[in-house]
Design a protein around this motif. Structure first.
Motif, PDB file in Angstrom:
ATOM      1  N   ALA A 149       0.879  -6.655  11.018  1.00 36.04           N
ATOM      2  CA  ALA A 149      -0.563  -6.313  10.652  1.00 36.04           C
ATOM      3  C   ALA A 149      -0.708  -5.508  12.605  1.00 36.04           C
ATOM      4  N   TRP A 202      -6.579  -1.481   5.315  1.00 40.52           N
ATOM      5  CA  TRP A 202      -5.348  -1.514   5.281  1.00 40.52           C
ATOM      6  C   TRP A 202      -5.650  -3.155   5.475  1.00 40.52           C
ATOM      7  N   TYR A 204      -3.705  -6.546   3.748  1.00 40.26           N
ATOM      8  CA  TYR A 204      -2.520  -6.996   3.927  1.00 40.26           C
ATOM      9  C   TYR A 204      -2.915  -8.994   4.413  1.00 40.26           C
ATOM     10  N   ARG A 249      -0.661 -12.283   3.171  1.00 39.30           N
ATOM     11  CA  ARG A 249       0.578 -12.238   4.071  1.00 39.30           C
ATOM     12  C   ARG A 249       0.414 -13.120   5.374  1.00 39.30           C
ATOM     13  N   ASP A 293       2.987   0.226   2.985  1.00 39.50           N
ATOM     14  CA  ASP A 293       3.979  -0.924   3.279  1.00 39.50           C
ATOM     15  C   ASP A 293       4.080  -0.744   4.587  1.00 39.50           C
ATOM     16  N   GLU A 294       4.869  -1.821   5.639  1.00 40.97           N
ATOM     17  CA  GLU A 294       4.112  -2.034   7.020  1.00 40.97           C
ATOM     18  C   GLU A 294       5.195  -1.490   7.411  1.00 40.97           C
ATOM     19  N   LEU A 347       2.291  -1.163  -0.175  1.00 42.86           N
ATOM     20  CA  LEU A 347       1.727  -2.964  -0.418  1.00 42.86           C
ATOM     21  C   LEU A 347       0.667  -3.091  -1.471  1.00 42.86           C
TER      22      LEU A 347
END
Length: 338
Positions: free
Chosen positions: A32, A51, A55, A58, A305-306, A337
């Motif tokens: 992140a 965003w 996330y 996680r 997706d990161e 994601l």
């Protein structure tokens, strides 16, 4: 960009994140901080919190401290992931007492041999933190550098005993010459232990400016290569490009005598990742439509997706159509994601 360009949203996001540890489940990296910096740097600070909300499931809390890292005992704490909170606290103290570039210059050569640790994520996190600080210093950005350096120190992992093979004149040809590691056993550490041979490339470079040019060449070649080889492992092969790009971003903040060693470390890391996740064969691939850089970034952000966001960020640094194609290939290959 200065701190006002992000409307304080990067600072707010980093403050949200600094109670979280750099990993979850004992091995998976918290991406992140890198993603929110990339979005802010690319003019999408307004998307940072949205965003991050996607996330946040996680994230895990920062582990408890064990004992202080000091000038006398830091060597014994190096590479001990249980000491990550101790290392972050150490760098927080260092950055409160000294200019951040001075701290970076002191610790970069100490940490550089361990660039493989944490699947290269720590150096990538440091590269993002440095870019943010170069754009404008603030307390949360300094704290982010402390977290990045602390993660790197805790996950410091060196590699020795790799035989040098004949290289090629260009980074692209040398990456093509990397022998694949024929094992699907284990994760990154096990695969890395199986890497015993890598081509030499740019090993005689000592001039800082030449080192920077060669490092830019490596980032470009690794980014381009993802479009045709990313299917070997759509997530891990991103790091063949993003790790050397993190080093490249840090160069202007480092003493020039560290530029050539940084090139050599970046090459071995990129080549090792290439060996570990090479597909059996490349594929010819090109996007069905030609998009602008901003359109590619918007697709990456929508995907979420990161690794897609971070590869796209690197592709925008490279700035050509083949790099943008690689970013779109990551969108196609990766799971969005949720």
């Amino acid at each position: 960009m200065d701190t006002s360009d992000t409307g304080g949203q990067l600072e707010e996001a980093l403050e949200r994140l600094h109670s979280a540890g750099p990993e979850r489940l004992g091995r998976l990296t918290n991406h992140a901080p890198m993603v929110v910096e990339a979005l802010a740097a690319r003019g999408h600070a307004d998307a940072v919190h949205g965003w991050l909300d996607r996330y946040r499931g996680r994230l895990e809390d920062l582990p408890a401290a064990v004992a202080d890292v000091t000038a006398d005992n830091w060597r014994e704490a190096l590479g001990d992931p249980r000491r990550v909170a101790d290392w972050i606290a150490h760098f927080s103290r260092e950055l409160s007492d000294h200019p951040w570039r001075a701290v970076l210059a002191t610790w970069w050569p100490r940490l550089l041999p361990g660039v493989y640790g944490g699947s290269t994520h720590p150096v990538i996190r440091v590269g993002h933190a440095v870019r943010a600080l170069e754009a404008g210093a603030s307390a949360p950005r300094l704290a982010e550098l402390a977290h990045g350096l602390g993660y790197w120190a805790a996950r410091h992992h060196t590699v020795s005993g790799i035989t040098s093979l004949p290289g090629a004149p260009t980074a692209r040809a040398s990456l093509d010459a990397v022998p694949a590691v024929h094992t699907a056993e284990g994760g990154f550490p096990a695969r890395l232990a199986a890497v015993r041979r890598l081509p030499a490339w740019a090993e005689h470079v000592t001039d800082p400016d030449t080192a920077r040019e060669r490092l830019s060449e490596l980032v470009r070649a690794a980014t381009h290569r993802y479009a045709t080889h990313g299917h070997g492992e759509e997530t891990m092969l991103v790091h063949a490009a993003t790790a050397p790009n993190a080093v490249l971003r840090a160069l202007p903040s480092l003493p020039r005598d560290l530029w050539a060693p940084s090139l050599h470390a970046a090459w071995t890391a990129s080549a090792a990742v290439t060996a570990m996740y090479a597909p059996a064969e490349p594929v010819e691939w090109s996007p069905s439509v030609r998009l602008t850089a901003e359109e590619v970034l918007e697709r990456a952000l929508a995907h979420g997706d990161e690794h897609v966001v971070k590869l796209t960020d690197t592709a925008l640094d490279v700035g050509d159509d083949r790099a943008l194609a690689a970013a779109l290939r990551s969108v196609e290959l990766s799971t969005p994601l949720a």
